[in-house]
Design an enzyme around this catalytic site. Structure first.
Site, PDB file in Angstrom:
ATOM      1  N   ASP A 219     -30.982  -6.513  -3.947  1.00  0.00           N
ATOM      2  CA  ASP A 219     -30.336  -5.565  -4.861  1.00  0.00           C
ATOM      3  C   ASP A 219     -29.258  -6.294  -5.655  1.00  0.00           C
ATOM      4  OD1 ASP A 219     -29.351  -3.368  -6.163  1.00  0.00           O
ATOM      5  OD2 ASP A 219     -29.184  -2.120  -4.371  1.00  0.00           O
TER       6      ASP A 219
ATOM      7  N   ASP B  80     -32.979  -3.117 -10.954  1.00  0.00           N
ATOM      8  CA  ASP B  80     -32.103  -4.033 -10.221  1.00  0.00           C
ATOM      9  C   ASP B  80     -32.407  -4.110  -8.727  1.00  0.00           C
ATOM     10  OD1 ASP B  80     -31.305  -1.495  -9.575  1.00  0.00           O
ATOM     11  OD2 ASP B  80     -29.157  -1.834  -9.881  1.00  0.00           O
ATOM     12  N   GLU B  81     -33.582  -3.648  -8.322  1.00  0.00           N
ATOM     13  CA  GLU B  81     -33.887  -3.558  -6.891  1.00  0.00           C
ATOM     14  C   GLU B  81     -35.317  -4.027  -6.636  1.00  0.00           C
ATOM     15  OE1 GLU B  81     -33.623  -0.158  -3.344  1.00  0.00           O
ATOM     16  OE2 GLU B  81     -33.446   0.413  -5.465  1.00  0.00           O
TER      17      GLU B  81
END
Length: 406
Positions: free
Chosen positions: A9, A103-104
């Site tokens: 993350d 973003d993960e």
């Protein structure tokens, strides 16, 4: 054989991107999101979280809690660029990658222990991302997606954590029930009414009781509380559409403003197509009125990434769609049916000058940001604000083109 699932993350991703563009923001409270009264917080730095600010919060409330923060509207083009860079780094290194969001990420490292160790590999991978992008990133490593995600959240900011096989329940036991993915505010309040606030107590509850209270989700919550998660890694594939939406601070019937917004969206999305070496074959326009009724229209077109083909078609769709003459709350544009390909000259309508113009405009945007050069038609009241934190022109107006292909 135990699975080895890695969850990564990018910490406060939007804020981190803004700090790369403007180092003066480092160490200060920064909030990214819609700047109007109806805006919501997209990302909040750890410095602003100390004041109670969090993502999804109304921006109006965030300003009350942390008035000293730097507020930034944000730049989706920059965030997409960094996300793509990280994705490419990970795809080159891991056998199976799932992109859960911008973003993960999840990666399946099962079987790699026999070569050099999954935890060592994950540490090196994290260091590579930080070195090549400058973005902080955290990871969790365990036997499944749920425990790895919780481990990542416990490792933050900018750190790492491994939960060895067989220790999942022990790791989860002291944590708040809110740490379990899929437990939102409503479910958490139900747990509180039952006197349950920590995962350890859920582990002791009969699964039948969980099902009677929460229905079919009860079993899944119970399993995740006990560190059980059989969900597979869904391999990442390139997306097949891109879109942009804008919610106005005040509902409007100003057709000039609306068309300016639509024009600016189409121009920016066309630039994103060319950046990603993509062509689109379907365009769509969405309108949401003040009564929350939402309508959309779409149109199949020949494959293209050219502004002068896309913008007129999008505006024509909007003119056909907007027929209620009520106040409008939101407008959006979407390009779908994407495929790999460069924009080619059409011998019947284009010239080398047109193609060279696009190349010059895109080169400026790539170097100075996607809002650094734009058509005069997108400079009206409906366009998004230009400038702000991290702008290479330091708040100066962008280059404006008045071009006959509009």
């Amino acid at each position: 054989m135990n699975r080895n699932i890695l969850h990564l993350d990018l910490d406060t991703f939007f804020v981190s991107c803004e700090r790369l563009a403007d180092s003066s923001l480092v160490g200060k409270p920064v909030i990214v999101g819609g700047t109007g009264d109806r805006g919501v917080v997209s990302a909040a730095s750890y410095e602003s979280r100390k004041f109670g600010v969090h993502s999804g919060m109304p921006m109006k409330m965030a300003r009350q809690l942390c008035p000293q923060a730097t507020y930034i509207r944000g730049n989706a083009g920059i965030y997409t660029k960094y996300s793509k860079t990280v994705t490419e780094i990970l795809q080159e290194q891991v056998p199976v990658l799932e992109k859960a969001s911008v973003d993960e990420f999840y990666a399946d490292l099962t079987g790699m222990d026999r070569f050099f160790g999954c935890y060592k590999f994950a540490k090196e991978l994290r260091s590579k991302v930080i070195k090549e992008t400058g973005l902080p990133i955290s990871f969790g490593l365990s036997v499944n997606k749920t425990v790895s995600k919780v481990a990542t959240n416990e490792a933050k900011p900018n750190n790492q954590l491994k939960v060895d096989a067989g220790f999942e329940k022990i790791f989860l036991e002291p944590l708040s029930i809110k740490k379990i993915p899929m437990v939102g505010e409503k479910t958490f309040r139900t747990f509180c009414n039952l006197g349950v606030k920590h995962i350890g107590l859920v582990q002791q509850m009969p699964v039948e009781m969980m099902v009677s209270v929460f229905g079919k989700n009860g079993r899944m919550i119970w399993e995740r509380a006990n560190g059980i998660d059989r969900s597979p890694i869904i391999e990442y594939h390139e997306r097949k559409s891109i879109s942009s939406e804008r919610t106005y601070g005040q509902d409007t019937t100003d057709v000039v403003k609306l068309r300016t917004t639509i024009h600016a969206m189409a121009e920016n999305l066309a630039f994103q197509l060319r950046q990603g070496n993509k062509l689109t074959s379907c365009i769509a326009v969405k309108v949401r009125y003040s009564d929350f009724q939402t309508y959309s229209k779409q149109l199949k077109i020949p494959y293209t990434a050219a502004d002068h083909n896309l913008i007129p078609a999008v505006l024509e769709l909007f003119d056909k769609l907007y027929n209620r003459r009520l106040l409008i709350r939101l407008v959006g544009v979407r390009f779908s049916g994407l495929t790999e390909g460069h924009y080619q000259i059409d011998l019947f309508e284009n010239t080398n000058r047109t193609v060279n113009l696009y190349k010059a405009m895109d080169a400026i945007r790539k170097r100075y940001g996607d809002r650094s050069v734009m058509r005069a038609a997108t400079m009206g009241e409906g366009s998004r604000t230009i400038g702000g934190q991290g702008n290479p022109f330091n708040g100066q107006p962008p280059i404006v083109l008045a071009h006959r292909h509009q």
